[in-house]
Design a protein around this motif. Structure first.
Motif, PDB file in Angstrom:
ATOM      1  N   ILE B 334     -27.533 -15.710   8.785  1.00 53.91           N
ATOM      2  CA  ILE B 334     -28.068 -14.971   9.923  1.00 53.91           C
ATOM      3  C   ILE B 334     -29.572 -15.187   9.937  1.00 53.91           C
ATOM      4  CG2 ILE B 334     -28.259 -12.718  11.033  1.00 53.91           C
ATOM      5  CD1 ILE B 334     -25.675 -11.937   9.647  1.00 53.91           C
ATOM      6  N   ILE B 335     -30.044 -15.881  10.972  1.00 55.95           N
ATOM      7  CA  ILE B 335     -31.459 -16.196  11.100  1.00 55.95           C
ATOM      8  C   ILE B 335     -32.009 -15.405  12.276  1.00 55.95           C
ATOM      9  CG2 ILE B 335     -33.156 -18.038  11.450  1.00 55.95           C
ATOM     10  CD1 ILE B 335     -31.598 -18.504   8.982  1.00 55.95           C
ATOM     11  N   ARG B 336     -32.919 -14.532  12.003  1.00 59.33           N
ATOM     12  CA  ARG B 336     -33.510 -13.698  13.069  1.00 59.33           C
ATOM     13  C   ARG B 336     -32.411 -13.136  13.972  1.00 59.33           C
ATOM     14  NH1 ARG B 336     -37.031 -18.397  14.903  1.00 59.33           N
ATOM     15  NH2 ARG B 336     -37.132 -19.303  12.845  1.00 59.33           N
ATOM     16  N   GLY B 337     -31.327 -12.671  13.341  1.00 59.83           N
ATOM     17  CA  GLY B 337     -30.276 -12.009  14.103  1.00 59.83           C
ATOM     18  C   GLY B 337     -29.259 -12.940  14.742  1.00 59.83           C
ATOM     19  N   VAL B 338     -29.431 -14.265  14.561  1.00 61.33           N
ATOM     20  CA  VAL B 338     -28.501 -15.217  15.181  1.00 61.33           C
ATOM     21  C   VAL B 338     -27.589 -15.800  14.101  1.00 61.33           C
ATOM     22  CG1 VAL B 338     -28.327 -17.380  16.474  1.00 61.33           C
ATOM     23  CG2 VAL B 338     -30.186 -15.782  16.961  1.00 61.33           C
ATOM     24  N   ASN B 339     -26.279 -15.864  14.391  1.00 63.08           N
ATOM     25  CA  ASN B 339     -25.337 -16.445  13.427  1.00 63.08           C
ATOM     26  C   ASN B 339     -25.393 -17.966  13.474  1.00 63.08           C
ATOM     27  OD1 ASN B 339     -24.573 -13.852  13.060  1.00 63.08           O
ATOM     28  ND2 ASN B 339     -22.603 -14.046  14.113  1.00 63.08           N
ATOM     29  N   VAL B 340     -25.535 -18.586  12.322  1.00 60.22           N
ATOM     30  CA  VAL B 340     -25.655 -20.044  12.258  1.00 60.22           C
ATOM     31  C   VAL B 340     -24.706 -20.583  11.192  1.00 60.22           C
ATOM     32  CG1 VAL B 340     -27.201 -21.931  11.617  1.00 60.22           C
ATOM     33  CG2 VAL B 340     -28.079 -20.039  12.985  1.00 60.22           C
ATOM     34  N   PHE B 341     -23.952 -21.622  11.548  1.00 54.33           N
ATOM     35  CA  PHE B 341     -23.144 -22.352  10.563  1.00 54.33           C
ATOM     36  C   PHE B 341     -23.768 -23.726  10.331  1.00 54.33           C
ATOM     37  CE2 PHE B 341     -19.871 -19.446  12.087  1.00 54.33           C
ATOM     38  CZ  PHE B 341     -19.292 -19.070  10.888  1.00 54.33           C
ATOM     39  N   SER B 343     -22.305 -26.324   9.894  1.00 55.39           N
ATOM     40  CA  SER B 343     -21.523 -27.336  10.624  1.00 55.39           C
ATOM     41  C   SER B 343     -22.060 -27.550  12.046  1.00 55.39           C
ATOM     42  CB  SER B 343     -20.048 -26.937  10.671  1.00 55.39           C
ATOM     43  OG  SER B 343     -19.885 -25.692  11.304  1.00 55.39           O
ATOM     44  N   GLN B 344     -22.662 -26.513  12.649  1.00 55.10           N
ATOM     45  CA  GLN B 344     -23.237 -26.699  13.984  1.00 55.10           C
ATOM     46  C   GLN B 344     -24.410 -27.666  13.923  1.00 55.10           C
ATOM     47  OE1 GLN B 344     -23.875 -22.292  14.389  1.00 55.10           O
ATOM     48  NE2 GLN B 344     -23.517 -22.784  16.543  1.00 55.10           N
ATOM     49  N   ILE B 345     -25.188 -27.552  12.849  1.00 52.60           N
ATOM     50  CA  ILE B 345     -26.352 -28.422  12.687  1.00 52.60           C
ATOM     51  C   ILE B 345     -25.878 -29.859  12.475  1.00 52.60           C
ATOM     52  CG2 ILE B 345     -28.342 -28.910  11.208  1.00 52.60           C
ATOM     53  CD1 ILE B 345     -28.410 -25.810  10.685  1.00 52.60           C
ATOM     54  N   GLU B 346     -24.833 -29.986  11.652  1.00 55.24           N
ATOM     55  CA  GLU B 346     -24.292 -31.315  11.377  1.00 55.24           C
ATOM     56  C   GLU B 346     -23.846 -32.000  12.669  1.00 55.24           C
ATOM     57  OE1 GLU B 346     -21.630 -31.738   8.010  1.00 55.24           O
ATOM     58  OE2 GLU B 346     -20.236 -32.811   9.298  1.00 55.24           O
ATOM     59  N   GLN B 347     -23.173 -31.231  13.515  1.00 59.37           N
ATOM     60  CA  GLN B 347     -22.667 -31.773  14.779  1.00 59.37           C
ATOM     61  C   GLN B 347     -23.816 -32.367  15.604  1.00 59.37           C
ATOM     62  OE1 GLN B 347     -19.263 -31.355  15.169  1.00 59.37           O
ATOM     63  NE2 GLN B 347     -19.363 -32.739  16.920  1.00 59.37           N
ATOM     64  N   VAL B 348     -24.951 -31.686  15.634  1.00 56.80           N
ATOM     65  CA  VAL B 348     -26.099 -32.181  16.401  1.00 56.80           C
ATOM     66  C   VAL B 348     -26.690 -33.418  15.726  1.00 56.80           C
ATOM     67  CG1 VAL B 348     -28.421 -31.651  17.233  1.00 56.80           C
ATOM     68  CG2 VAL B 348     -26.637 -29.888  17.302  1.00 56.80           C
ATOM     69  N   LYS B 399     -35.280 -31.944  16.799  1.00 58.04           N
ATOM     70  CA  LYS B 399     -35.688 -30.540  16.688  1.00 58.04           C
ATOM     71  C   LYS B 399     -35.278 -29.761  17.937  1.00 58.04           C
ATOM     72  CE  LYS B 399     -39.659 -27.599  16.053  1.00 58.04           C
ATOM     73  NZ  LYS B 399     -40.887 -27.334  15.383  1.00 58.04           N
ATOM     74  N   ALA B 400     -35.496 -30.360  19.101  1.00 57.34           N
ATOM     75  CA  ALA B 400     -35.144 -29.683  20.349  1.00 57.34           C
ATOM     76  C   ALA B 400     -33.626 -29.506  20.452  1.00 57.34           C
ATOM     77  CB  ALA B 400     -35.671 -30.477  21.542  1.00 57.34           C
ATOM     78  N   ALA B 401     -32.865 -30.536  20.044  1.00 56.49           N
ATOM     79  CA  ALA B 401     -31.405 -30.461  20.167  1.00 56.49           C
ATOM     80  C   ALA B 401     -30.833 -29.379  19.249  1.00 56.49           C
ATOM     81  CB  ALA B 401     -30.787 -31.816  19.850  1.00 56.49           C
ATOM     82  N   ILE B 402     -31.350 -29.296  18.009  1.00 53.26           N
ATOM     83  CA  ILE B 402     -30.828 -28.268  17.089  1.00 53.26           C
ATOM     84  C   ILE B 402     -31.260 -26.881  17.566  1.00 53.26           C
ATOM     85  CG2 ILE B 402     -30.821 -27.384  14.723  1.00 53.26           C
ATOM     86  CD1 ILE B 402     -31.304 -30.219  13.748  1.00 53.26           C
ATOM     87  N   LEU B 406     -28.603 -23.889  18.425  1.00 53.75           N
ATOM     88  CA  LEU B 406     -28.552 -22.646  17.649  1.00 53.75           C
ATOM     89  C   LEU B 406     -29.210 -21.480  18.368  1.00 53.75           C
ATOM     90  CD1 LEU B 406     -29.537 -23.961  14.093  1.00 53.75           C
ATOM     91  CD2 LEU B 406     -27.275 -23.828  15.112  1.00 53.75           C
ATOM     92  N   ALA B 407     -29.967 -21.794  19.417  1.00 53.21           N
ATOM     93  CA  ALA B 407     -30.720 -20.772  20.144  1.00 53.21           C
ATOM     94  C   ALA B 407     -31.799 -20.115  19.278  1.00 53.21           C
ATOM     95  CB  ALA B 407     -29.784 -19.727  20.762  1.00 53.21           C
ATOM     96  N   ILE B 408     -32.309 -20.838  18.298  1.00 50.84           N
ATOM     97  CA  ILE B 408     -33.492 -20.387  17.560  1.00 50.84           C
ATOM     98  C   ILE B 408     -34.352 -21.617  17.276  1.00 50.84           C
ATOM     99  CG2 ILE B 408     -32.585 -18.340  16.360  1.00 50.84           C
ATOM    100  CD1 ILE B 408     -32.102 -20.202  13.952  1.00 50.84           C
ATOM    101  N   THR B 409     -35.647 -21.413  17.117  1.00 56.89           N
ATOM    102  CA  THR B 409     -36.521 -22.540  16.805  1.00 56.89           C
ATOM    103  C   THR B 409     -36.412 -22.854  15.316  1.00 56.89           C
ATOM    104  OG1 THR B 409     -37.996 -21.735  18.488  1.00 56.89           O
ATOM    105  CG2 THR B 409     -38.875 -23.398  17.019  1.00 56.89           C
TER     106      THR B 409
END
Lengths: 138, 434
Positions: B334-341, B343-348, B399-402, B406-409
């Protein structure tokens, strides 16, 4: 045209020294070194005496290395020497990505290295009467 | 293409399959009440009559089992069979917390072997094959699980286990003259990379298929493995608490994991309320082992996040499919309230596979009071970075795609090839320094 090594480095202490030590240990001599950097990364551009072997040993050691065609142009090592060349390059509408220079201790001439957007434009520099150096001249 | 080991079970009409499941469940619940004090206490506390199970949907009234229950039962308190009937012990691979112990009777081992055998057949394996098993052998279920499955169908298993990657390359080149391999997807990538470094082209090896599991992986990693190794790559799913690999597997359509539902009752639970969710909705996957003897579990919450694919599969199996696992809710950060896996990063990252290597790490830390997520990814050897602008463009695009996915910087760091440590088992993708 000359062959230049470009080695990707992290912009952190020790990475450039590891590279140069590695080249030294492999008995490879550099003629010129130019490091460009962003905040996080650096690219070390190198002219050396054994480009093909350097690529091979660097790759084997896990370095990220590419070979780039650059144009090395000889001009007299005197005030205005480079400016004259650049005037002619501008007049011929040649686009330069980056440039660096060093002095060849043998000829005492300056050697200006360019990466051109269009490598074919090297001929225009030759046509303007300049000596474009080959790997064997370096 | 007939790649179905037991069509009379795997393609059974749903009503018959559900009848079979109910029969098993009606036997297992009272047995657990009688033999495992943990379940007796739970059911007594809930006022639950173990003979009350009349329909399959009654499973929702049964107690949920969680990892902590297994830890508290260390070592043998969850066993439903007497130790004289236990023929094998495995333990969880310990990716999270302390280990928990699992016991198998001969029936369990046979059933497990057949589940894995179904997976191998579905991947295109035959009894004439040689199967290179590079999962770790030992208390981890991967190695022996695949090994017994290979032997069940009459194939030849090579128990290479993990490690000595150069030898893995040699074996795959010289020994696997017909057949496939199995290991974690990240180790398969390392083997392929090692082969290239040795001057070999692994896509020319006779290898036909790979059966990869024990960690979440993306569709793009599948394509990378298929291209690099010249194979078809199939996902296999399982966990030691339930059995090991083979709880679910992919068929030739590579679109979801068929659950061996004649042994495992699958539910998708709402992560908040733990109520069952309808097919199609994402939640935490829970299994009830309906016919296991050694250590049956009721509604074991795997904390793996996925959903059941509601549509039937064109392969003809009637067993329902789990969507590729997104990750374990324990891996969710959980990054700044956002759930992140991860695997989502890997996909990008894999969308940039022309310039980036499939090796990355996610580092979470505190920057002042704020959570900070840094992704480190290796440049692909051979990428032309001589013009700094090509590096900067890549940096900005990734950087922009991830950040957008994820909807977080996020912070991005491109690193030199081989800068990220390789593993021979499960890849370490996440480092949380908070």
């Amino acid at each position: 045209m000359a062959q230049q090594l470009s080695v990707f480095l992290e912009n952190a202490p020790g990475h450039l020294s590891r590279l140069t030590r590695f080249l030294g240990d492999n008995n490879i001599n550099m003629h010129a070194l130019f490091v460009a950097d962003t905040g996080d990364y650096g690219v070390a551009r190198i002219l050396c005496d054994q480009t093909a072997r350097a690529v091979e040993v660097l790759r084997d050691a896990g370095f990220s290395v590419t070979v780039t065609e650059v144009v090395a142009v000889e001009v007299p090592d005197k005030p205005g020497g480079l400016a004259d060349l650049l005037d002619d390059i501008a007049a011929a509408d040649i686009d330069i990505s980056y440039s660096y220079c060093f002095v060849d201790p043998a000829t005492k001439n300056a050697c200006n290295v360019f990466r051109l957007k269009d490598p074919g434009a090297a001929q225009l520099i030759r046509d303007a009467g300049y000596r474009v150096l080959l790997d064997t001249d370096l | 293409m007939n790649r179905i080991l037991r069509p009379e079970i795997e393609c059974m009409p749903r009503t018959e399959l559900e009848g079979l499941q109910l029969d098993y469940l009606k036997r297992t619940v009272p047995k657990l009440y009688a033999t495992v004090p943990f379940y007796k206490a739970k059911m007594d506390e809930m006022g639950l009559d173990p003979f009350r199970v009349k329909t399959l949907s009654d499973v929702r009234y049964l107690p949920v089992t969680v990892k902590d229950d297994l830890r508290a039962a260390y070592p043998y308190k969850m066993f439903a069979a007497p130790m004289r009937d236990i023929v094998r012990i495995h333990a969880s691979s310990g990716t999270t917390g302390s280990i928990s112990v699992v016991g198998y009777t001969q029936y369990d081992i046979d059933m497990w072997s057949e589940c894995v055998a179904r997976s191998i057949i579905a991947a295109g394996g035959t009894k004439d094959d040689i199967i290179h098993v590079a999962y770790g052998y030992g208390i981890f279920t991967g190695g022996l699980g695949l090994h017994y499955g290979a032997e069940w169908i009459g194939a030849c298993a090579i128990p290479v286990s993990g490690g000595n990657t150069k030898r893995q390359v040699q074996f795959l080149r010289d020994l696997v003259t017909v057949g496939g391999m199995g290991c974690t997807p990240s180790y398969a990538l390392l083997i392929a990379e090692t082969a290239r470094a040795l001057g070999e082209d692994p896509s020319t090896f006779p290898l036909r298929y790979g059966i990869y599991g024990a960690e979440p992986w993306s569709e793009n990693i599948r394509r990378e493995l298929e291209r690099e190794l010249g194979i078809s790559a199939y996902d296999i799913y399982g966990l030691s608490e339930i059995m090991g690999p083979g709880v679910g597997f992919e068929c030739e359509y590579q679109s979801g994991l068929h659950i061996n539902e004649d042994h495992f009752l699958v539910e998708v639970l709402d992560p908040e309320t733990h109520e069952p969710l309808p097919d199609g909705e994402y939640g935490e996957i829970a299994f009830t082992t309906i016919d296991k003897e050694g250590m049956p579990l009721l509604r074991y919450n795997t904390r793996d996040i996925s959903r059941i694919i509601p549509e039937p599969c064109p392969c003809g199996r009637t067993t329902r499919r789990l969507q590729r696992i997104m990750g374990r809710s324990d891996d969710m950060i959980i990054i700044r309230g956002v759930n992140v896996f991860p695997s989502q990063i890997e996909q990008v990252l894999m969308q940039f596979s022309d310039r980036l290597a499939p090796q990355y790490q996610v580092i979470v830390s505190k920057k002042g009071a704020l959570d900070n997520l840094e992704v480190q990814v290796e440049l692909k050897p051979g990428f032309d970075f001589d013009e700094i602008s090509s590096l900067e463009n890549l940096h900005h695009q990734v950087k922009a795609a991830i950040s957008s996915e994820l909807a977080i910087t996020i912070d991005l760091k491109l690193v030199e090839p081989h800068a990220i440590e390789r593993t021979q088992g499960k890849a370490v993708r996440l480092i949380d320094k908070r």
